[in-house]
Design an enzyme around this catalytic site. Sequence first.
Site, PDB file in Angstrom:
ATOM      1  N   ARG A 145       1.760   1.915  -3.531  1.00 23.23           N
ATOM      2  CA  ARG A 145       0.615   2.445  -4.294  1.00 23.23           C
ATOM      3  C   ARG A 145       0.320   3.888  -3.877  1.00 23.23           C
ATOM      4  O   ARG A 145      -0.048   4.719  -4.706  1.00 23.23           O
ATOM      5  CB  ARG A 145      -0.606   1.552  -4.072  1.00 23.23           C
ATOM      6  CG  ARG A 145      -0.429   0.179  -4.688  1.00 23.23           C
ATOM      7  CD  ARG A 145      -1.625  -0.715  -4.432  1.00 23.23           C
ATOM      8  NE  ARG A 145      -2.841  -0.207  -5.052  1.00 23.23           N
ATOM      9  CZ  ARG A 145      -4.076  -0.580  -4.696  1.00 23.23           C
ATOM     10  NH1 ARG A 145      -4.255  -1.436  -3.715  1.00 23.23           N
ATOM     11  NH2 ARG A 145      -5.122  -0.096  -5.314  1.00 23.23           N
ATOM     12  N   ASN A 169     -16.250   2.288 -21.560  1.00 26.99           N
ATOM     13  CA  ASN A 169     -15.173   1.331 -21.308  1.00 26.99           C
ATOM     14  C   ASN A 169     -14.624   0.905 -22.671  1.00 26.99           C
ATOM     15  O   ASN A 169     -15.407   0.587 -23.561  1.00 26.99           O
ATOM     16  CB  ASN A 169     -15.740   0.104 -20.560  1.00 26.99           C
ATOM     17  CG  ASN A 169     -14.653  -0.742 -19.926  1.00 26.99           C
ATOM     18  OD1 ASN A 169     -13.679  -1.097 -20.577  1.00 26.99           O
ATOM     19  ND2 ASN A 169     -14.828  -1.079 -18.656  1.00 26.99           N
ATOM     20  N   PRO A 170     -13.303   0.890 -22.848  1.00 26.75           N
ATOM     21  CA  PRO A 170     -12.770   0.467 -24.154  1.00 26.75           C
ATOM     22  C   PRO A 170     -13.075  -0.998 -24.457  1.00 26.75           C
ATOM     23  O   PRO A 170     -13.053  -1.398 -25.615  1.00 26.75           O
ATOM     24  CB  PRO A 170     -11.255   0.699 -24.035  1.00 26.75           C
ATOM     25  CG  PRO A 170     -10.977   1.092 -22.627  1.00 26.75           C
ATOM     26  CD  PRO A 170     -12.266   1.351 -21.916  1.00 26.75           C
ATOM     27  N   THR A 205     -15.070   0.246 -15.194  1.00 25.19           N
ATOM     28  CA  THR A 205     -15.091  -0.850 -14.230  1.00 25.19           C
ATOM     29  C   THR A 205     -15.418  -2.153 -14.937  1.00 25.19           C
ATOM     30  O   THR A 205     -16.242  -2.176 -15.853  1.00 25.19           O
ATOM     31  CB  THR A 205     -16.089  -0.594 -13.070  1.00 25.19           C
ATOM     32  OG1 THR A 205     -16.087  -1.742 -12.209  1.00 25.19           O
ATOM     33  CG2 THR A 205     -17.499  -0.320 -13.544  1.00 25.19           C
ATOM     34  N   SER A 206     -14.741  -3.225 -14.478  1.00 25.14           N
ATOM     35  CA  SER A 206     -15.004  -4.535 -15.078  1.00 25.14           C
ATOM     36  C   SER A 206     -16.353  -5.076 -14.620  1.00 25.14           C
ATOM     37  O   SER A 206     -16.855  -6.045 -15.199  1.00 25.14           O
ATOM     38  CB  SER A 206     -13.873  -5.508 -14.733  1.00 25.14           C
ATOM     39  OG  SER A 206     -13.695  -5.555 -13.342  1.00 25.14           O
ATOM     40  N   ASP A 209      -7.909   5.786  -4.778  1.00 23.34           N
ATOM     41  CA  ASP A 209      -6.774   6.683  -5.064  1.00 23.34           C
ATOM     42  C   ASP A 209      -7.032   8.146  -4.721  1.00 23.34           C
ATOM     43  O   ASP A 209      -6.106   8.968  -4.771  1.00 23.34           O
ATOM     44  CB  ASP A 209      -6.330   6.557  -6.531  1.00 23.34           C
ATOM     45  CG  ASP A 209      -7.467   6.806  -7.539  1.00 23.34           C
ATOM     46  OD1 ASP A 209      -8.359   7.621  -7.241  1.00 23.34           O
ATOM     47  OD2 ASP A 209      -7.430   6.192  -8.623  1.00 23.34           O
ATOM     48  N   ALA A 260     -12.195   6.628 -20.654  1.00 22.39           N
ATOM     49  CA  ALA A 260     -13.078   7.451 -19.819  1.00 22.39           C
ATOM     50  C   ALA A 260     -13.097   8.906 -20.295  1.00 22.39           C
ATOM     51  O   ALA A 260     -14.166   9.508 -20.445  1.00 22.39           O
ATOM     52  CB  ALA A 260     -12.616   7.368 -18.365  1.00 22.39           C
ATOM     53  N   TYR A 265       0.825  -1.219   0.000  1.00 20.69           N
ATOM     54  CA  TYR A 265       0.000   0.000   0.000  1.00 20.69           C
ATOM     55  C   TYR A 265       0.858   1.266   0.000  1.00 20.69           C
ATOM     56  O   TYR A 265       0.490   2.270  -0.609  1.00 20.69           O
ATOM     57  CB  TYR A 265      -0.984   0.001   1.182  1.00 20.69           C
ATOM     58  CG  TYR A 265      -2.224  -0.808   0.857  1.00 20.69           C
ATOM     59  CD1 TYR A 265      -3.167  -0.332  -0.045  1.00 20.69           C
ATOM     60  CD2 TYR A 265      -2.419  -2.058   1.413  1.00 20.69           C
ATOM     61  CE1 TYR A 265      -4.285  -1.078  -0.381  1.00 20.69           C
ATOM     62  CE2 TYR A 265      -3.535  -2.818   1.084  1.00 20.69           C
ATOM     63  CZ  TYR A 265      -4.465  -2.315   0.192  1.00 20.69           C
ATOM     64  OH  TYR A 265      -5.567  -3.051  -0.154  1.00 20.69           O
ATOM     65  N   HIS A 312     -14.844   1.742  -1.507  1.00 20.31           N
ATOM     66  CA  HIS A 312     -13.810   0.799  -1.054  1.00 20.31           C
ATOM     67  C   HIS A 312     -12.728   1.464  -0.206  1.00 20.31           C
ATOM     68  O   HIS A 312     -11.658   0.900  -0.014  1.00 20.31           O
ATOM     69  CB  HIS A 312     -13.184   0.091  -2.266  1.00 20.31           C
ATOM     70  CG  HIS A 312     -14.145  -0.822  -2.983  1.00 20.31           C
ATOM     71  ND1 HIS A 312     -13.925  -1.346  -4.230  1.00 20.31           N
ATOM     72  CD2 HIS A 312     -15.359  -1.312  -2.601  1.00 20.31           C
ATOM     73  CE1 HIS A 312     -14.960  -2.112  -4.587  1.00 20.31           C
ATOM     74  NE2 HIS A 312     -15.837  -2.086  -3.628  1.00 20.31           N
TER      75      HIS A 312
HETATM   76  P1  OAD Z   1     -10.684  -3.608 -12.890  1.00 16.27           P
HETATM   77  O1  OAD Z   1      -9.185  -3.584 -12.961  1.00 16.27           O
HETATM   78  O2  OAD Z   1     -11.366  -4.896 -12.609  1.00 16.27           O
HETATM   79  O3  OAD Z   1     -11.301  -3.089 -14.262  1.00 16.27           O
HETATM   80  C1  OAD Z   1     -10.851  -1.932 -14.887  1.00 16.27           C
HETATM   81  C2  OAD Z   1     -11.722  -1.680 -16.099  1.00 16.27           C
HETATM   82  O4  OAD Z   1     -11.275  -0.463 -16.676  1.00 16.27           O
HETATM   83  C3  OAD Z   1     -11.669  -2.749 -17.185  1.00 16.27           C
HETATM   84  O5  OAD Z   1     -12.991  -3.097 -17.579  1.00 16.27           O
HETATM   85  C4  OAD Z   1     -10.936  -2.048 -18.345  1.00 16.27           C
HETATM   86  O6  OAD Z   1     -11.439  -2.445 -19.617  1.00 16.27           O
HETATM   87  C5  OAD Z   1     -11.306  -0.587 -18.084  1.00 16.27           C
HETATM   88  N1  OAD Z   1     -10.353   0.403 -18.610  1.00 16.27           N
HETATM   89  C6  OAD Z   1      -9.026   0.299 -18.853  1.00 16.27           C
HETATM   90  N2  OAD Z   1      -8.521   1.461 -19.305  1.00 16.27           N
HETATM   91  C7  OAD Z   1      -9.550   2.338 -19.342  1.00 16.27           C
HETATM   92  C8  OAD Z   1      -9.681   3.716 -19.705  1.00 16.27           C
HETATM   93  N3  OAD Z   1      -8.619   4.441 -20.120  1.00 16.27           N
HETATM   94  N4  OAD Z   1     -10.895   4.291 -19.606  1.00 16.27           N
HETATM   95  C9  OAD Z   1     -11.967   3.579 -19.183  1.00 16.27           C
HETATM   96  N5  OAD Z   1     -11.910   2.282 -18.828  1.00 16.27           N
HETATM   97  C10 OAD Z   1     -10.726   1.667 -18.913  1.00 16.27           C
HETATM   98  O7  OAD Z   1     -11.077  -2.488 -11.846  1.00 16.27           O
HETATM   99  P2  OAD Z   1     -12.437  -2.244 -11.072  1.00 16.27           P
HETATM  100  O8  OAD Z   1     -13.609  -2.617 -11.904  1.00 16.27           O
HETATM  101  O9  OAD Z   1     -12.363  -0.890 -10.513  1.00 16.27           O
HETATM  102  O10 OAD Z   1     -11.932  -3.741  -4.905  1.00 16.27           O
HETATM  103  O11 OAD Z   1     -12.314  -3.273  -9.899  1.00 16.27           O
HETATM  104  C11 OAD Z   1     -13.340  -3.314  -8.956  1.00 16.27           C
HETATM  105  C12 OAD Z   1     -12.817  -3.680  -7.620  1.00 16.27           C
HETATM  106  O12 OAD Z   1     -12.136  -4.928  -7.750  1.00 16.27           O
HETATM  107  C13 OAD Z   1     -11.745  -2.772  -7.064  1.00 16.27           C
HETATM  108  O13 OAD Z   1     -12.271  -1.635  -6.441  1.00 16.27           O
HETATM  109  C14 OAD Z   1     -11.091  -3.659  -6.064  1.00 16.27           C
HETATM  110  C15 OAD Z   1     -11.113  -4.995  -6.779  1.00 16.27           C
HETATM  111  O14 OAD Z   1     -11.529  -6.016  -6.015  1.00 16.27           O
HETATM  112  C16 OAD Z   1     -11.363  -3.758  -3.691  1.00 16.27           C
HETATM  113  O15 OAD Z   1     -10.188  -3.547  -3.500  1.00 16.27           O
HETATM  114  C17 OAD Z   1     -12.331  -4.032  -2.586  1.00 16.27           C
END
Ligand code: OAD
Length: 242
Positions: free
Chosen positions: A69, A214-215, A189-190, A104, A232, A66, A119
Amino acid sequence: MNLSDARLALRDARRVAVLTGAGISAESGIPTFRDAQTGHWARFKPEDLASPDAYYRYPALVWEWYAGRYRDVMAATPNAGHELLARLEREKGDGYFLATQNVDGLHARAGSERLVELHGNLTTARCEVCAHIDALPAPADFVPPPVCSRCGGRMRPNIVWFSEFLPEQALEAASDAFTAADVALIIGTSGVVYPAAGLAFETLERGGTVIEINPDETDLTPRLSFSLRETASRGLAALMDG
Ligand code: OAD
């Protein structure tokens, strides 16, 4: 729905709810959660470090991760995506709500105020004894683990880890906003971590419009009203400024 319908829906919406994930910070140079880790950390999966069990067994290792990060985030700056959302908040006023899964702190640094961090936030730590929250010292002065300024107890990262519950008030506020929203935006977000990913369905069930930026296609895509295959910042600019 096509892009011009989506633009009109956003323009006319009185209530807008936004969910962001790691993708919105990618353009600030912060790796997404599911990107492969690099260097020393390549042999760990984030899921193996972001857990109460990992912290219980290896507190120094988890703090070191951490702290790294935290350094990266403090060296980064908000990007155009964060800034466009701060502008959308100014345009929509009371009708705007932003829930982020990111830890962040970049939304707040870009000026977002109607914001919940579902989170937690890695720029703060929480006392394991009295639950007091302190900001971390500047990265150059920070030697983990931090010690509570109130009771002297050891502090843990102020993050919601896997298997932990989300802060109840923040989740309720997000759920209310997504239920009431005319338009919801799901950005970067995924969509695999619940309950955050389920917020989109609360808007859809009440007849609202849900637009994804999302790309890449995600697990949510097939169920949403419209998806913009853009980063984004580009997707938000296309929706807000055309
Ligand atoms: P992920 O890393 O799972 O997903 C990131 C998403 O961002 C993916 O769908 C990518 O396609 C998309 N992406 C990448 N570059 C991008 C851009 N320039 N513009 C827009 N989208 C883009 O991250 P999260 O969905 O945030 O939780 O993950 C959710 C949670 O999973 C996190 O908060 C974390 C983890 O478990 C905890 O720590 C509790």
